[in-house]
Design an enzyme around this catalytic site. Structure first.
Site, PDB file in Angstrom:
ATOM      1  N   ASN A  67      -6.018  19.644 -38.200  1.00 12.34           N
ATOM      2  CA  ASN A  67      -5.279  18.881 -39.216  1.00 12.34           C
ATOM      3  C   ASN A  67      -5.603  17.395 -39.215  1.00 12.34           C
ATOM      4  O   ASN A  67      -4.772  16.576 -39.608  1.00 12.34           O
ATOM      5  CB  ASN A  67      -3.760  19.062 -39.041  1.00 12.34           C
ATOM      6  CG  ASN A  67      -3.319  20.468 -39.342  1.00 12.34           C
ATOM      7  OD1 ASN A  67      -3.751  21.056 -40.326  1.00 12.34           O
ATOM      8  ND2 ASN A  67      -2.483  21.036 -38.492  1.00 12.34           N
ATOM      9  N   HIS A  68      -6.804  17.055 -38.743  1.00 11.92           N
ATOM     10  CA  HIS A  68      -7.193  15.645 -38.687  1.00 11.92           C
ATOM     11  C   HIS A  68      -8.488  15.385 -39.458  1.00 11.92           C
ATOM     12  O   HIS A  68      -9.438  14.827 -38.909  1.00 11.92           O
ATOM     13  CB  HIS A  68      -7.416  15.199 -37.228  1.00 11.92           C
ATOM     14  CG  HIS A  68      -6.207  15.327 -36.355  1.00 11.92           C
ATOM     15  ND1 HIS A  68      -6.289  15.371 -34.975  1.00 11.92           N
ATOM     16  CD2 HIS A  68      -4.888  15.399 -36.648  1.00 11.92           C
ATOM     17  CE1 HIS A  68      -5.075  15.480 -34.467  1.00 11.92           C
ATOM     18  NE2 HIS A  68      -4.208  15.504 -35.461  1.00 11.92           N
ATOM     19  N   PRO A  69      -8.563  15.787 -40.734  1.00  8.56           N
ATOM     20  CA  PRO A  69      -9.825  15.556 -41.439  1.00  8.56           C
ATOM     21  C   PRO A  69     -10.111  14.060 -41.628  1.00  8.56           C
ATOM     22  O   PRO A  69      -9.199  13.285 -41.882  1.00  8.56           O
ATOM     23  CB  PRO A  69      -9.603  16.241 -42.800  1.00  8.56           C
ATOM     24  CG  PRO A  69      -8.135  16.277 -42.983  1.00  8.56           C
ATOM     25  CD  PRO A  69      -7.552  16.425 -41.610  1.00  8.56           C
TER      26      PRO A  69
END
Ligand SMILES: Cc1cc2nc3c(=O)[nH]c(=O)nc-3n(C[C@H](O)[C@H](O)[C@H](O)COP(=O)(O)OP(=O)(O)OC[C@H]3O[C@@H](n4cnc5c(N)ncnc54)[C@H](O)[C@@H]3O)c2cc1C
Ligand SMILES: *[C@@H]1O[C@H](CO)[C@@H](O)[C@H](O)[C@H]1NC(C)=O
Ligand SMILES: *[C@@H]1O[C@H](CO)[C@@H](O)[C@H](O)[C@H]1NC(C)=O
Ligand SMILES: *[C@@H]1O[C@H](CO)[C@@H](O)[C@H](O)[C@H]1NC(C)=O
Ligand SMILES: *[C@@H]1O[C@H](CO)[C@@H](O)[C@H](O)[C@H]1NC(C)=O
Ligand SMILES: *[C@@H]1O[C@H](CO)[C@@H](O)[C@H](O)[C@H]1NC(C)=O
Ligand SMILES: *[C@@H]1O[C@H](CO)[C@@H](O)[C@H](O)[C@H]1NC(C)=O
Ligand SMILES: *[C@@H]1O[C@H](CO)[C@@H](O)[C@H](O)[C@H]1NC(C)=O
Length: 626
Positions: free
Chosen positions: A558-560
């Site tokens: 969840n860290h693009p």
């Protein structure tokens, strides 16, 4: 005598009233929570942005006036920027945010993974079907939760406050981004911070913390028993328990999180709400920006939809795009800034040919399924007890986004730079897979049954997060219509050399070793991962088993980042080191999409830092040139 009697009676009465009041408040919150929870069970995500649709497609946009700065997106980064820019009374600042203000429920820290993630506060994106990873999710589509509302993704994240390793920023600098070395960015981390020592036993490197910024940081208390075991095992393996936001990062610590007296400190609440009385700041919620309009190479207008009406707002100084790593490249492309070929295919007029827009998508990884049983049982507190503790003390499990309270950073044999971590472990007890989280993630049932926790009070799991990945994905447009969701292809574990799988394998071995330390042996910790049916051709626990299993149980974290990458030229990059979009006079991007190389940490605090530094650079440009 009578007087003192009266006083005592009065105090007793007040105490009674307060007790009754607390109990009625507990009722209120229990109701709020249960109603929202029920609703979340049936919630279905939209598949596009048509809820914002204009009533009339042909009507000319209504004039919304002129602003000096238009900030698109009031999320983690946008809220900081708008707050800092509007400190200058002469500057008129408009924030255009697609979502709503957070409600009372969102402010309950624990609501995010239990409820908010399945609500209108999540855009509800999923990736395009993947061929080699995310096979554990329905349709082989990786879930891509993204916050929608003032506060952005900090409305539904885990609030973990970690800043990364000093080598991360050295790399940013070495890549041709002057002003982004550790020494340069540290003051901006500190500028935001309002640190509160709530766990007296946790080591804190005071030199690296500020106590007077707008963003609260606390430590979750009380620390659960399993977490103490995790920290002890780290020590047994030779790692220090230290403040990983301090002088050195490698080691483990009880978490620092963004809460204020236990309540969610999302960026809207921390940075925007306190300054809403500024007359030069206008925050438009439920407003979807659809296009940046250019005159030649200069941004002159932004179009947006609010309650079915199409508006245009004039730009006197700059547009700042803070719509996040998925929506910022989308809006650039919709506005004609991006890979010319892709835009022309969709009939979009090219304003600036920037091939890097939407490219270089990368993320940390998250290895699921590292689940264990133990003989240490910790009772799960009844709901009303949690609510009471939350309301009265701002602590307990309602004051945490997830039952995760400790983290460790490690350098595996694959990382050559001393002091630079390439692996994070976060420790989680009880069942992290809440109903809302599993409805959002959509695990396939035969996969989830292999990787779920078996005993809510005595099991635990360790999320392994490889931090330095090589695989690259992309964001592209589905069509020229701003109401269509963009296409996201995270493409994890796709690097040709297979390095990303090597670190996944290393991470799993590391977790198995850690859980064999004395501290874990004392609670009889046992690996409870069940062999995946899908991988039954491979011998369980061998490297080949994990190579197969990785396709099902490894997700992105969840860290693009990097979809509007910052760098020295317009070939592989979108913005320069002052966040200005190449080829455009007055447009900057400020959010996770500019991060040129992911940090050895979660990235919300990095977004705040980018907001703080971005605002300072804008001030330097416009105030010095007057
Ligand atoms: C489930 C989850 C857990 C996480 N946990 C953590 C954690 O514990 N710690 C941590 O450090 N990081 C965590 N992260 C990551 C971190 O929260 C994000 O990386 C960060 O919030 C991104 O900030 P941003 O400013 O780039 O974008 P966002 O915060 O996403 O902000 C973008 C904003 O722009 C708005 N927007 C988008 N398009 C438009 C448009 N066209 N018009 C108007 N508005 C628009 C959006 O609604 C949103 O409010 C987590 C992320 C997720 C999904
Ligand atoms: C998956 O494979 C199919 C068939 O080869 C292809 O059409 C599709 O583009 C691939 N998807 C991704 C995300 O690479
Ligand atoms: C602490 O925060 C305040 C408010 O943002 C700021 O003025 C001050 O410079 C910060 N202190 C440090 C050491 O950065
Ligand atoms: C869960 O584990 C604890 C500790 O080992 C045990 O006492 C309890 O009976 C278990 N509960 C279930 C439902 O298996
Ligand atoms: C944990 O969550 C999973 C998925 O929601 C569920 O199937 C399982 O029963 C839960 N386990 C416990 C012990 O609550
Ligand atoms: C795990 O422990 C084994 C045995 O001590 C050791 O050979 C191996 O290098 C360790 N692996 C990791 C990743 O720590
Ligand atoms: C848990 O297991 C360990 C190791 O087998 C044992 O020493 C300990 O007494 C057990 N504790 C409980 C509470 O059963
Ligand atoms: C896993 O479950 C799906 C449907 O839920 C099924 O189609 C598939 O065959 C299963 N895989 C195995 C290996 O059993």
């Amino acid at each position: 005598m009578l007087k003192s009697c009266l006083l005592v009676a009065c105090i007793q009465l007040m105490q009674l009233a307060r007790a009754a009041c607390t109990s009625c408040m507990v009722d209120v919150y229990e109701n709020l929570y249960k109603t929202a929870f029920e609703k979340s069970l049936d919630y279905e995500f939209p598949v596009d942005s048509r809820s914002h649709q204009a009533i009339s497609n042909t009507a000319e946009p209504t004039d919304f006036g002129d602003y000096d700065f238009v900030v698109i997106g009031g999320g983690s980064t946008g809220a900081v920027l708008a707050s800092r820019l509007s400190e200058i009374p002469d500057w008129k600042v408009l924030v255009i945010e697609a979502g709503d203000w957070p409600d009372e429920l969102v402010s309950i820290t624990s609501a995010s993974y239990k409820i908010t993630i399945m609500s209108d506060y999540n855009w509800g994106y999923y990736s395009v079907p993947q061929n080699n990873t995310c096979l554990g999710f329905e349709g082989n589509r990786c879930p891509l939760p993204r916050g929608k509302g003032l506060g952005g993704t900090s409305l539904l994240n885990a609030l973990i406050y970690v800043r990364g390793n000093r080598h991360d920023f050295k790399k940013w600098c070495d890549m041709g981004n002057p002003g982004w070395c550790y020494e340069d960015v540290l003051p901006y981390f500190l500028k935001s911070e309002n640190f509160h020592l709530t766990n007296k036993d946790a080591p804190v490197d005071a030199k690296y913390h500020n106590t007077s910024g707008p963003l609260w940081i606390e430590q979750p208390v009380p620390l659960h028993e399993h977490h103490k075991v995790f920290l002890k095992a780290n020590e047994e393996m030779g790692y220090k328990i230290r403040d990983v936001n301090g002088e050195e990062q490698i080691g483990a610590m009880p978490f620092q999180i963004n809460t204020k007296k236990g309540r969610r400190q999302d960026s809207g609440t921390a940075f925007l709400k306190p300054v809403l009385d500024r007359t030069n700041l206008n925050v438009m919620h439920n407003s979807l920006a659809t296009k940046i309009v250019f005159d030649g190479q200069t941004a002159v207008e932004v179009h947006f939809l609010n309650k079915g009406i199409k508006y245009k707002v004039g730009v006197k100084k700059e547009v700042i795009l803070s719509a996040g790593a998925i929506n910022s490249p989308q809006l650039l492309m919709l506005s004609g800034v991006g890979p010319a070929e892709h835009l022309q295919e969709l009939g979009i007029k090219v304003v600036a040919d920037l091939p890097a827009v939407g490219q270089s998508y990368s993320d940390h990884l998250q290895v699921h399924g590292l689940v264990f049983t133990s003989n240490l049982s910790e009772p799960i507190p009844p709901l009303r007890k949690s609510i009471k503790e939350f309301l009265e003390q701002g602590t307990g499990d309602w004051a945490e986004a997830a039952p995760t309270q400790a983290v460790g950073y490690y350098r595996t044999r694959l990382e050559k730079t001393p002091g630079y971590s390439d692996l994070e472990l976060s420790f989680q007890d009880t069942n992290a897979t809440t109903d809302a989280m599993s409805n959002c993630y959509r695990w396939k049932s035969n996969v989830s049954s292999s990787i779920s926790i078996v005993n809510a009070s005595s099991s635990f799991q360790i999320f392994a997060t490889p931090l330095h990945t090589n695989s690259l994905g992309q964001v592209t447009l589905k069509s020229a219509d701003p109401l269509d969701f963009p296409l996201v292809d995270p493409n994890i574990l796709s690097d040709e050399e297979g390095q990303d799988f090597e670190i996944v394998y290393e991470a799993i071995q590391f977790v198995l070793n850690l859980t064999q330390q004395e501290a874990f042996r004392k609670i009889d910790a046992k690996f409870s991962h069940q062999p995946l049916l899908e991988c039954s051709d491979e011998e369980f626990m061998t490297k080949d088993y994990w190579r197969c299993a990785a396709k099902y149980i490894v997700n992105h974290n969840n860290h693009p980042v990097s979809t509007c990458k910052m760098g020295p030229d317009s070939k592989g990059n979108v913005v320069d080191h002052t966040l200005k979009v190449y080829g455009i006079a007055n447009l900057r991007v400020a959010d996770a999409s500019v991060i040129p190389l992911s940090t050895s940490s979660h990235i919300n605090s990095i977004c705040y830092m980018i907001g703080e530094k971005g605002a300072d650079m804008i001030k330097a440009d416009w105030l010095n040139s007057i």
